[in-house]
Design an enzyme around this catalytic site. Structure first.
Site, PDB file in Angstrom:
ATOM      1  N   ASP A 251       0.821  -1.212   0.000  1.00  0.00           N
ATOM      2  CA  ASP A 251       0.000   0.000   0.000  1.00  0.00           C
ATOM      3  C   ASP A 251       0.857   1.265   0.000  1.00  0.00           C
ATOM      4  O   ASP A 251       0.475   2.284  -0.579  1.00  0.00           O
ATOM      5  CB  ASP A 251      -0.931  -0.007   1.216  1.00  0.00           C
ATOM      6  N   GLY A 252       2.025   1.205   0.649  1.00  0.00           N
ATOM      7  CA  GLY A 252       2.910   2.358   0.645  1.00  0.00           C
ATOM      8  C   GLY A 252       3.397   2.696  -0.757  1.00  0.00           C
ATOM      9  O   GLY A 252       3.485   3.873  -1.138  1.00  0.00           O
TER      10      GLY A 252
ATOM     11  N   SER B  69      -6.842   5.452  10.960  1.00  0.00           N
ATOM     12  CA  SER B  69      -8.103   5.738  11.649  1.00  0.00           C
ATOM     13  C   SER B  69      -8.664   4.490  12.323  1.00  0.00           C
ATOM     14  O   SER B  69      -9.157   4.553  13.449  1.00  0.00           O
ATOM     15  CB  SER B  69      -9.118   6.317  10.654  1.00  0.00           C
TER      16      SER B  69
ATOM     17  N   SER C 128      -7.014   1.938  13.465  1.00  0.00           N
ATOM     18  CA  SER C 128      -6.211   1.577  14.638  1.00  0.00           C
ATOM     19  C   SER C 128      -6.484   2.501  15.821  1.00  0.00           C
ATOM     20  O   SER C 128      -6.162   2.168  16.964  1.00  0.00           O
ATOM     21  CB  SER C 128      -4.728   1.603  14.282  1.00  0.00           C
TER      22      SER C 128
ATOM     23  N   THR D   3      -9.590   2.124   6.671  1.00  0.00           N
ATOM     24  CA  THR D   3      -8.992   0.830   7.009  1.00  0.00           C
ATOM     25  C   THR D   3      -7.548   0.968   7.486  1.00  0.00           C
ATOM     26  O   THR D   3      -6.873  -0.042   7.688  1.00  0.00           O
ATOM     27  CB  THR D   3      -9.023  -0.113   5.784  1.00  0.00           C
ATOM     28  N   GLY D   4      -7.066   2.204   7.651  1.00  0.00           N
ATOM     29  CA  GLY D   4      -5.674   2.423   8.022  1.00  0.00           C
ATOM     30  C   GLY D   4      -5.505   2.962   9.429  1.00  0.00           C
ATOM     31  O   GLY D   4      -5.991   2.374  10.408  1.00  0.00           O
TER      32      GLY D   4
END
Length: 286
Positions: free
Chosen positions: A68-69, A185, A187, A182-183
């Site tokens: 994803d990065g 936020s 967590s 899903t990132g």
């Protein structure tokens, strides 16, 4: 498709066969393949020809090789041209790079048969009186305001559409897109959102007040933030990039005027990705 760009991280030896498979499949279709400058510098033995510093809008697709990065890095190179990106996952967990390397052959066959969709994803942008992030002041996942070099909390005063909303005492605060739900936020206790939702979510990072919760707002909202800390500076981040700025700088956050475009291969759906990546359904009753 006539023109495709390949971008990616430094390819491990065991992954080179997948890059060769991709290049061979593209050339078999009679499609022109180019490489970004970053990919060529990282993999000089794999990338022939003249590298591209930027991606012109007459290219049909960017193949992002990594996680994803790497996908987010590809989006920065694409910029406002809105060239669609196909994420091919060379790593482990990936929501954006949804094609695993084991299914490259099948996925490319579907792509060249026209069995795919282009998904438009909202981007978030920031405005201030500073030249931040080399002018690339947008993000696909989130904008976050965070404390720097201290264990002390920061105070973040927030206005929404010129109306006072709240003053947050916390380690930080973020505004997330549906894609970013899903990132970071997630967590921090934020809700999951479907990618086509027309909303943003304001998620505090370790708030001091336990009654402060994430808040879903329209993506047409304009947010204004004023920050105070015991230190002279705080951090502002856009996805994986961050810069330190002075306390007296006011930040405006809104939806960007352009979109990130993802290539979604037929048969690959967001609910499937959530179940697989988040381990949903791992129950004997299912």
């Amino acid at each position: 498709m006539r023109k495709i760009v390949i971008h990616g991280l430094a390819i491990k030896k065991e992954w080179e066969k997948y890059v060769t498979l991709i290049k061979d499949r593209i050339t078999k279709e009679g499609v022109s393949v180019s490489y970004t400058s970053l990919f060529k510098r990282r993999n000089p033995h794999l990338a022939e020809g003249i590298p591209l510093e930027e991606i012109p809008d007459d290219y049909e697709a960017v193949f992002s090789l990594g996680g994803d990065g790497t996908f987010l890095e590809s989006l920065l190179i694409v910029g406002e041209s809105e060239v669609p990106i196909l994420g091919i996952n060379m790593g482990r967990l990936g929501f954006l790079a949804s094609i695993s390397k084991e299914y490259i052959k099948e996925s490319l066959s579907l792509l060249f048969e026209g069995k795919y969709q282009i998904e438009k994803r909202s981007l978030i942008s920031i405005d201030s009186n500073l030249n931040l992030f080399d002018g690339k002041c947008y993000a696909l996942n989130e904008c976050a305001i965070l404390r720097k070099d201290t264990s002390s909390m920061i105070m973040i005063k927030c206005h929404i559409n010129d109306e006072y909303l709240n003053t947050y005492w916390a380690d930080g605060l973020m505004v997330s897109t549906p894609t970013g739900s899903t990132g970071y936020s997630l967590s921090c206790g934020g809700p999951l959102m479907m990618p086509d939702a027309k909303d943003f979510v304001i998620t505090p990072v370790s708030p001091h007040n336990l009654n402060v919760r994430p808040l879903i707002i329209s993506d047409e909202s304009v947010l204004k933030f004023q920050i105070a800390t015991r230190e002279r500076k705080y951090l502002i981040s856009l996805d994986s990039r961050s810069e330190a700025i002075e306390n007296d700088i006011e930040i405006i956050v809104r939806k960007a005027h352009f979109y990130g475009k993802l290539i979604r291969i037929e048969g690959v759906h967001f609910p499937d990705t959530m179940r697989n990546k988040l381990g949903w359904g791992l129950d004997k009753r299912n």
